[in-house]
Structure formats: C-alpha cells, structure tokens
Design a protein around this motif. Structure first.
Motif, PDB file in Angstrom:
ATOM      1  N   PHE A   1       0.932  -0.999  -0.050  1.00 25.15           N
ATOM      2  CA  PHE A   1       0.256  -0.160  -0.019  1.00 25.15           C
ATOM      3  C   PHE A   1       0.630   1.301   0.037  1.00 25.15           C
ATOM      4  O   PHE A   1       0.241   2.304  -0.812  1.00 25.15           O
ATOM      5  CB  PHE A   1      -0.905   0.034   1.235  1.00 25.15           C
ATOM      6  CG  PHE A   1      -2.113  -0.845   0.947  1.00 25.15           C
ATOM      7  CD1 PHE A   1      -2.919  -0.755  -0.301  1.00 25.15           C
ATOM      8  CD2 PHE A   1      -2.639  -2.012   1.789  1.00 25.15           C
ATOM      9  CE1 PHE A   1      -3.993  -1.515  -0.358  1.00 25.15           C
ATOM     10  CE2 PHE A   1      -3.642  -2.682   1.826  1.00 25.15           C
ATOM     11  CZ  PHE A   1      -4.228  -2.384   0.551  1.00 25.15           C
ATOM     12  N   TRP A   2       2.133   1.088   0.629  1.00 24.19           N
ATOM     13  CA  TRP A   2       2.745   2.456   0.593  1.00 24.19           C
ATOM     14  C   TRP A   2       3.326   2.686  -0.764  1.00 24.19           C
ATOM     15  O   TRP A   2       3.530   3.785  -1.238  1.00 24.19           O
ATOM     16  CB  TRP A   2       3.954   2.135   1.803  1.00 24.19           C
ATOM     17  CG  TRP A   2       5.030   3.181   1.721  1.00 24.19           C
ATOM     18  CD1 TRP A   2       4.600   4.581   2.163  1.00 24.19           C
ATOM     19  CD2 TRP A   2       6.146   3.281   1.180  1.00 24.19           C
ATOM     20  NE1 TRP A   2       5.900   5.333   2.199  1.00 24.19           N
ATOM     21  CE2 TRP A   2       7.019   4.505   1.418  1.00 24.19           C
ATOM     22  CE3 TRP A   2       6.960   2.518   0.478  1.00 24.19           C
ATOM     23  CZ2 TRP A   2       7.981   5.011   1.028  1.00 24.19           C
ATOM     24  CZ3 TRP A   2       8.567   2.793   0.394  1.00 24.19           C
ATOM     25  CH2 TRP A   2       8.792   4.082   0.611  1.00 24.19           C
ATOM     26  N   VAL A   3       3.861   1.747  -1.553  1.00 25.00           N
ATOM     27  CA  VAL A   3       4.178   1.658  -2.904  1.00 25.00           C
ATOM     28  C   VAL A   3       3.190   1.959  -3.756  1.00 25.00           C
ATOM     29  O   VAL A   3       3.327   2.945  -4.721  1.00 25.00           O
ATOM     30  CB  VAL A   3       4.784   0.136  -3.407  1.00 25.00           C
ATOM     31  CG1 VAL A   3       5.136   0.317  -4.820  1.00 25.00           C
ATOM     32  CG2 VAL A   3       6.115  -0.132  -2.727  1.00 25.00           C
ATOM     33  N   LEU A   4       1.954   1.541  -3.706  1.00 29.21           N
ATOM     34  CA  LEU A   4       0.676   2.094  -4.204  1.00 29.21           C
ATOM     35  C   LEU A   4       0.456   3.664  -4.106  1.00 29.21           C
ATOM     36  O   LEU A   4       0.240   4.522  -5.099  1.00 29.21           O
ATOM     37  CB  LEU A   4      -0.578   1.394  -3.983  1.00 29.21           C
ATOM     38  CG  LEU A   4      -0.666   0.190  -4.763  1.00 29.21           C
ATOM     39  CD1 LEU A   4      -1.900  -0.792  -3.908  1.00 29.21           C
ATOM     40  CD2 LEU A   4      -0.700   0.013  -6.099  1.00 29.21           C
ATOM     41  N   ALA A   5       0.793   4.062  -2.684  1.00 33.45           N
ATOM     42  CA  ALA A   5       0.572   5.660  -2.619  1.00 33.45           C
ATOM     43  C   ALA A   5       1.619   6.479  -3.095  1.00 33.45           C
ATOM     44  O   ALA A   5       1.204   7.568  -3.760  1.00 33.45           O
ATOM     45  CB  ALA A   5       0.775   5.671  -0.884  1.00 33.45           C
ATOM     46  N   ILE A   6       2.825   5.802  -3.179  1.00 34.22           N
ATOM     47  CA  ILE A   6       3.895   6.815  -3.769  1.00 34.22           C
ATOM     48  C   ILE A   6       3.638   6.746  -5.325  1.00 34.22           C
ATOM     49  O   ILE A   6       3.815   7.665  -6.206  1.00 34.22           O
ATOM     50  CB  ILE A   6       5.429   5.793  -3.598  1.00 34.22           C
ATOM     51  CG1 ILE A   6       5.509   5.810  -2.057  1.00 34.22           C
ATOM     52  CG2 ILE A   6       6.436   6.467  -4.832  1.00 34.22           C
ATOM     53  CD1 ILE A   6       6.042   7.154  -1.529  1.00 34.22           C
ATOM     54  N   GLY A   7       3.194   5.424  -6.046  1.00 37.50           N
ATOM     55  CA  GLY A   7       2.774   5.642  -7.444  1.00 37.50           C
ATOM     56  C   GLY A   7       1.643   6.861  -7.724  1.00 37.50           C
ATOM     57  O   GLY A   7       1.514   7.463  -8.509  1.00 37.50           O
ATOM     58  N   ALA A   8       0.659   6.691  -6.823  1.00 43.43           N
ATOM     59  CA  ALA A   8      -0.394   7.805  -6.902  1.00 43.43           C
ATOM     60  C   ALA A   8       0.092   9.223  -6.466  1.00 43.43           C
ATOM     61  O   ALA A   8      -0.323  10.122  -7.478  1.00 43.43           O
ATOM     62  CB  ALA A   8      -1.581   7.368  -5.750  1.00 43.43           C
ATOM     63  N   PHE A   9       1.255   9.463  -5.759  1.00 46.15           N
ATOM     64  CA  PHE A   9       1.700  10.550  -5.823  1.00 46.15           C
ATOM     65  C   PHE A   9       2.504  11.151  -7.112  1.00 46.15           C
ATOM     66  O   PHE A   9       2.433  12.229  -7.294  1.00 46.15           O
ATOM     67  CB  PHE A   9       2.375  10.674  -4.499  1.00 46.15           C
ATOM     68  CG  PHE A   9       3.279  12.069  -4.264  1.00 46.15           C
ATOM     69  CD1 PHE A   9       2.748  13.214  -4.281  1.00 46.15           C
ATOM     70  CD2 PHE A   9       4.560  12.003  -4.398  1.00 46.15           C
ATOM     71  CE1 PHE A   9       3.252  14.410  -3.961  1.00 46.15           C
ATOM     72  CE2 PHE A   9       5.372  13.322  -4.248  1.00 46.15           C
ATOM     73  CZ  PHE A   9       4.597  14.643  -4.234  1.00 46.15           C
ATOM     74  N   ALA A  10       3.013   9.969  -7.630  1.00 48.51           N
ATOM     75  CA  ALA A  10       3.783  10.315  -8.739  1.00 48.51           C
ATOM     76  C   ALA A  10       2.795  10.774 -10.097  1.00 48.51           C
ATOM     77  O   ALA A  10       3.322  11.681 -10.724  1.00 48.51           O
ATOM     78  CB  ALA A  10       4.752   9.258  -8.961  1.00 48.51           C
ATOM     79  N   LEU A  11       1.935  10.105 -10.043  1.00 40.34           N
ATOM     80  CA  LEU A  11       0.707  10.257 -10.997  1.00 40.34           C
ATOM     81  C   LEU A  11       0.176  11.568 -10.797  1.00 40.34           C
ATOM     82  O   LEU A  11       0.044  12.320 -11.909  1.00 40.34           O
ATOM     83  CB  LEU A  11      -0.480   9.025 -10.843  1.00 40.34           C
ATOM     84  CG  LEU A  11      -1.517   9.271 -11.864  1.00 40.34           C
ATOM     85  CD1 LEU A  11      -1.180   8.577 -13.017  1.00 40.34           C
ATOM     86  CD2 LEU A  11      -2.680   8.466 -11.415  1.00 40.34           C
ATOM     87  N   CYS A  12      -0.019  12.077  -9.602  1.00 40.60           N
ATOM     88  CA  CYS A  12      -0.675  13.485  -9.190  1.00 40.60           C
ATOM     89  C   CYS A  12       0.650  14.504  -9.886  1.00 40.60           C
ATOM     90  O   CYS A  12       0.248  15.643 -10.367  1.00 40.60           O
ATOM     91  CB  CYS A  12      -1.157  13.411  -8.060  1.00 40.60           C
ATOM     92  SG  CYS A  12      -2.516  12.471  -7.784  1.00 40.60           S
TER      93      CYS A  12
END
Length: 109
Positions: free
Chosen positions: A12-23
């Motif tokens: 979930f932390w890796v997914l959160a980093i990916g969401a931040f990069a997308l934004c």
C-alpha cells in the motif's frame, strides 16, 4: 515468521508513492500547458484543473507519508482526478499546439 500486515503495508505504501507520482505528473503537465489550449479543446479551464490537480497532489502526498490511508476517499478521488486529466485532457490539449501550418510531410516548405 511471515507477517502479512508488513507485506500489505509495504504494498500500500508503494501504491501511495505511485499515486503521488501520477498526481505530480498531471500537475506539472497542466502547469506547462497554455491556458488557451484548454479553452480551444473545450475542456475545463486551466485554473480549475490546477485546483483539482493541486488538491489531488496534496492528498496523495498525505497518503504517501502515511498521514492518510491509501484507501481513503480522498486518495481514491486523487487518482481518479489525475487519471481523467491524463487520459482525456492531456491528449486533447496536446493536439492544440500541433498543426499543419506550412509544413509538408517531410518538414517545412
């Protein structure tokens, strides 16, 4: 001993980093795009997209530093807003800068 919660927290932390990069990617593109391109493409104004993407970046950053849950409604809305921008608005405003003009198939005449 194998801990399931530790692995899930990492995922979930890796997914959160990916969401931040997308934004961040969507926000940087919106900042670099001229305001008239949004109007010419028939999309929402640049100011409104910057507000949406700015809030999306803020909420996804909060999820990346584990202030918010990755599965919170704000994080999910951030990914949806950035995804809509990148899938619909980015291609539409990207076509505005390109044009035929006096260019032939192999370059300028």
């Amino acid at each position: 001993m194998f801990e399931v919660h530790g692995v899930l927290d990492l995922i979930f932390w890796v997914l959160a980093i990916g969401a931040f990069a997308l934004c961040v990617w969507a926000l940087v593109h919106a900042l670099r795009t001229p305001a008239r391109a949004f109007a010419m493409a028939g999309k929402l104004s640049k100011r409104l997209w910057l507000l949406i993407l700015g809030l999306a970046t803020l909420f996804s950053f909060a999820a990346a530093v584990q202030y918010l849950s990755v599965l919170s409604i704000f994080t999910v809305a951030s990914v949806i807003g950035s995804g809509i921008y990148l899938a619909d608005v980015k291609p539409a405003v990207g076509e505005i800068g390109k044009g035929g003009g006096n260019n032939g198939p192999y370059g300028p005449w």
